[in-house]
Design a protein around this motif. Sequence first.
Motif, PDB file in Angstrom:
ATOM      1  N   PRO A 108       0.741  -1.301   0.099  1.00 15.02           N
ATOM      2  CA  PRO A 108       0.128   0.163   0.300  1.00 15.02           C
ATOM      3  C   PRO A 108       0.852   1.238   0.194  1.00 15.02           C
ATOM      4  CG  PRO A 108      -0.949  -1.817   1.708  1.00 15.02           C
ATOM      5  CD  PRO A 108       0.423  -2.054   1.076  1.00 15.02           C
ATOM      6  N   LYS A 109       1.987   1.216   0.469  1.00 20.23           N
ATOM      7  CA  LYS A 109       3.012   2.303   0.551  1.00 20.23           C
ATOM      8  C   LYS A 109       3.981   2.274  -0.401  1.00 20.23           C
ATOM      9  CE  LYS A 109       2.396   4.598   5.117  1.00 20.23           C
ATOM     10  NZ  LYS A 109       2.999   4.791   6.156  1.00 20.23           N
ATOM     11  N   GLY A 110       3.809   1.167  -1.199  1.00 19.98           N
ATOM     12  CA  GLY A 110       5.248   0.952  -2.079  1.00 19.98           C
ATOM     13  C   GLY A 110       4.990   1.728  -3.618  1.00 19.98           C
ATOM     14  N   SER A 111       3.837   2.338  -4.083  1.00 21.64           N
ATOM     15  CA  SER A 111       3.945   3.067  -5.167  1.00 21.64           C
ATOM     16  C   SER A 111       3.421   4.404  -5.024  1.00 21.64           C
ATOM     17  CB  SER A 111       2.797   2.456  -6.016  1.00 21.64           C
ATOM     18  OG  SER A 111       1.568   2.365  -5.537  1.00 21.64           O
ATOM     19  N   THR A 112       3.771   5.280  -5.851  1.00 19.25           N
ATOM     20  CA  THR A 112       3.640   6.912  -5.760  1.00 19.25           C
ATOM     21  C   THR A 112       2.445   7.030  -6.672  1.00 19.25           C
ATOM     22  OG1 THR A 112       5.537   7.332  -7.145  1.00 19.25           O
ATOM     23  CG2 THR A 112       5.791   7.556  -4.659  1.00 19.25           C
TER      24      THR A 112
END
Length: 488
Positions: A326-330
């Motif tokens: 969930p926090k791996g992509s921007t």
Amino acid sequence: MDADEVTIREQNFHSQVREYTICFLLFAILYIVSYFIIRRYKRKADEQEDEDAIVNRISLFLSTFTLAVSAGAVLLLPFSIISNEILLSFPHSYYIQWLNGSLIHGLWNLASLFSNLCLFVLMPFAFFFLESEGFAGLKKGIKARILETLVMLILLALLILGIVWVASALIDNDAASMESLYDLWEFYLPYLYSCISLMGCLLLLLCTPVGLSRMFTVMGQLLVKPTILEDLDEQIYIITLEEEAIMRRLNGVSSPVECNTKQLEQELDNVKSMKTKLERRKKASAWERNLVYPAVMILLLIETAISVLLVACNILCLLVDETAMPKGSTGSGIGNASLSTFGFVGAALEIILIFYLMVSSVVGFYSLRIFGDFTPRKDDTTMTKIIGNCVSILVLSSALPVMSRTLGITRFDLLGDFGRFNWLGNFYIVLSYNLLFAIMTTLCLVRKFTSAVREELLKALGLDKLHLSHNARDSEAKPSVNGHQKTL
């Protein structure tokens, strides 16, 4: 001052006014709908004409505000997904200029702010205000009750802040963490809301699999089932005779000693309800009986299978690709790229699955024995239960976008404070959450669809009298094909 700067400032001002106006109109609609929903379930006996009436009215308004915020949190993710696809399809259209990234970001920030406000301020205030009577020695009245409520809120805030301070000090015992403990706005509130969100996701993990299997039963009760080897006329005739017999017993009761009047009235209500259902099944058309019910059951099965399949694919992506976190992509911004591989069709499927998961989680929440007493009843729900229901729905709705992103139902990057949760970056928590959801949903569905076979095996082995299954107890009073009662 340069004319270009004036023009830019005017454009920014008009844009902000337009965004605030849209937000206000959307929230006003949700507030009105929430007000009528609560009024439908609120107990009418609570409407006195004294000091308690003012307290109940204030608690009602605060509960309505909380329910409206919950509805906004549910609609937030689908609205963002469909807005992104619309902006991709019509990038230069004049009629959708109001739909932009600034508006979407503003809605997410407002939803996060109002969720914190309702969860930590408004709902505790409504509960303590409803239960307060004023301190001893003071003149009774609204002011005394407000004073007691504020004191209780301050004590509760100190207790929660102390617990969070101790927990944070035990988990992170370095210098940077110790300095952050004194930052109330930037550390305490996001950390506390992150913990509440984790609890909401765990509650969804418990409720949603149960609700997914329970949805088949609920829809079976709402829809008209096909009449296979059933004589509805005979069943209606038998239930009519039973209704007349109970009414004669009620009319013949002269004293409470002869018979339990309340029990007879409850039996009469159950018989009338069953008779109404049978008459509805008889009046239903052939296509409603033989087409709508199977189609809805197949649709529910397909949606559940797709949800489990997406979670399984997300588990594989987590194992091989770090950007699946969930926090791996921007995010690339609103209206710059499609969130789904299949474009608008995939986005529509994501929206349907998100609503389906939310409805299933609510059904599963009220199906659990722990929260069975929270089930609201029409015109017979106290304000205390209404507050409890509003808080529960707020926790579930606030955690829904986080759960949808964690399970890989959607790739929309969480905006506002929703994406600042610390546990979303923990690989083991996210992977365990996906595995538990897939396993629990599969087990609930297998138990649901094999219950009939299990009951027949228990009867064949002679173990049905041991009550090893809940369905065996439920089938004791179930009407058979010819209208008589089944007994074990």
